[in-house]
Design a protein around this motif. Structure first.
Motif, mmCIF file in Angstrom:
data_model
loop_
_atom_site.group_PDB
_atom_site.id
_atom_site.type_symbol
_atom_site.label_atom_id
_atom_site.label_comp_id
_atom_site.label_asym_id
_atom_site.label_seq_id
_atom_site.Cartn_x
_atom_site.Cartn_y
_atom_site.Cartn_z
ATOM 1 N N LEU A 199 1.483 0.353 4.779
ATOM 2 C CA LEU A 199 1.067 -0.769 5.620
ATOM 3 C C LEU A 199 2.229 -1.731 5.812
ATOM 4 O O LEU A 199 2.774 -2.262 4.836
ATOM 5 N N LEU A 228 -7.435 -5.816 5.541
ATOM 6 C CA LEU A 228 -6.962 -5.027 4.407
ATOM 7 C C LEU A 228 -8.064 -4.111 3.878
ATOM 8 O O LEU A 228 -7.805 -2.949 3.533
ATOM 9 N N LEU A 242 -0.280 -4.740 9.971
ATOM 10 C CA LEU A 242 -1.163 -5.905 9.975
ATOM 11 C C LEU A 242 -0.345 -7.137 10.335
ATOM 12 O O LEU A 242 0.587 -7.502 9.624
ATOM 13 N N MET A 264 -3.338 -3.834 13.415
ATOM 14 C CA MET A 264 -4.439 -4.751 13.150
ATOM 15 C C MET A 264 -3.915 -6.179 13.259
ATOM 16 O O MET A 264 -2.760 -6.450 12.913
ATOM 17 N N TRP A 324 -10.508 -2.899 5.623
ATOM 18 C CA TRP A 324 -10.699 -1.826 6.613
ATOM 19 C C TRP A 324 -9.634 -0.755 6.435
ATOM 20 O O TRP A 324 -9.933 0.442 6.486
ATOM 21 N N TYR A 325 -8.403 -1.195 6.208
ATOM 22 C CA TYR A 325 -7.324 -0.236 5.965
ATOM 23 C C TYR A 325 -7.624 0.610 4.723
ATOM 24 O O TYR A 325 -7.516 1.843 4.746
ATOM 25 N N ASP A 326 -7.997 -0.063 3.642
ATOM 26 C CA ASP A 326 -8.236 0.651 2.383
ATOM 27 C C ASP A 326 -9.384 1.652 2.509
ATOM 28 O O ASP A 326 -9.325 2.749 1.948
ATOM 29 N N LEU A 349 -8.182 4.096 6.361
ATOM 30 C CA LEU A 349 -6.886 4.680 6.683
ATOM 31 C C LEU A 349 -6.085 5.128 5.476
ATOM 32 O O LEU A 349 -5.280 6.059 5.576
ATOM 33 N N ALA A 350 -6.254 4.486 4.351
ATOM 34 C CA ALA A 350 -5.344 4.672 3.220
ATOM 35 C C ALA A 350 -5.246 6.115 2.740
ATOM 36 O O ALA A 350 -4.183 6.548 2.283
ATOM 37 N N ARG A 383 0.971 4.002 7.956
ATOM 38 C CA ARG A 383 -0.332 4.286 8.535
ATOM 39 C C ARG A 383 -0.857 3.168 9.422
ATOM 40 O O ARG A 383 -1.754 3.388 10.240
ATOM 41 N N ALA A 384 -0.344 1.950 9.267
ATOM 42 C CA ALA A 384 -0.849 0.834 10.065
ATOM 43 C C ALA A 384 0.080 -0.357 9.932
ATOM 44 O O ALA A 384 0.945 -0.411 9.045
ATOM 45 N N ARG A 441 0.843 -1.200 0.000
ATOM 46 C CA ARG A 441 0.000 0.000 0.000
ATOM 47 C C ARG A 441 0.878 1.248 0.000
ATOM 48 O O ARG A 441 0.730 2.130 0.854
#
Length: 258
Positions: free
Chosen positions: A18, A189, A56, A100, A191-193, A196-197, A53-54, A14
């Motif tokens: 990520l 993934l 996983l 996550m 949820w991130y997109d 957060l993305a 940003r995150a 990403r």
């Protein structure tokens, strides 16, 4: 440690937003010294990146983790093991970005402690969660600090004192996990997109700090106290050592209640 021999797979995706961490010693994915060291090294290497940003965290194979190495809990090894695990937990708690966790199968003991140090947990309905340490004559130090603020004191006490396991549906009901999915990795993934993305990575870090600052400090302070109780008192007792040895020798423990 080369990628071929590491117990952990690490990569960015990403647009480097990520960080992917994957436990890679199936089927047990034991949280031993090598796994703890690999996780901590990966987090420390990447959490400072301004584009992140995150994180996983997930696992290869049918199970997230059977837990920590019982051998490393024995006297002579447990102090080093516990301090390294708690150092990893502190790094996770201090993460400036959300962590996550995608969970399938068994998520027990030290595996659940690592997962519970994350922020958003995605699981399958048939996943199994538990802190069975008490059945070996010891207790779960990090979980004693992480579970009460996450699921409430009485629900945490139930799991910590009984050593029983619950399935994903019960874990979702009590707030241990945030959602149930056939494919928790894909759900994380997505949820991130969605959420957060497109955010400013800088502003997200301020939001994480604002939301978690006091809580993180409280957990870390309690972790120091509980670690001292474990190493100074529990491991000086007969039953703690007997329970661990009995497990390794595959025999019933001979409790002397001392």
């Amino acid at each position: 440690m080369s990628e071929a021999t590491s117990p952990l797979k690490v990569w960015l995706e990403r647009d480097d937003g990520l960080l992917r961490l994957r436990l890679a010693r199936p089927k047990a994915n034991i949280v031993d010294a090598a796994m703890i060291g690999a996780l901590q090294a990966a987090l420390q290497a990447h959490l400072g990146a301004t584009s992140l940003r995150a994180v996983l965290l997930d696992a290869e194979g049918p199970h997230f983790s059977f837990g920590a190495s019982v051998e490393e809990h024995l006297p002579g090894q447990c102090a080093e093991m516990l301090k390294s695990l708690h150092a990893l937990i502190r790094v996770m708690l201090d993460s400036p970005v959300p962590i996550m966790v995608a969970i399938r199968g068994q998520c027990l003991g030290g595996g659940l402690e690592v997962a519970a140090a994350g922020n958003l947990l995605f699981a399958t309905a048939d996943a199994k969660f538990g802190q069975p340490e008490i059945r070996l004559g010891v207790f779960a130090p990090a979980a004693s600090c992480l579970l009460p603020p996450r699921i409430g004191q009485s629900r945490a006490e139930d799991l910590l004192w009984s050593g029983r396991s619950i399935d994903g549906a019960d874990a979702h009901r009590i707030g241990l996990v945030d959602g149930l999915f056939d494919d928790p990795e894909a759900a994380a993934l997505a949820w991130y997109d969605e959420h957060l993305a497109k955010l400013s990575a800088s502003s997200l870090r301020f939001a994480v700090k604002a939301a978690r600052g006091d809580l993180v400090e409280q957990i870390k302070q309690k972790l120091n106290t509980v670690e001292a109780l474990y190493l100074g008192d529990l491991m000086a007792s007969h039953d703690a050592v007997e329970g661990l040895q009995a497990f390794l020798e595959k025999r019933p423990a001979n409790w002397e209640n001392r």
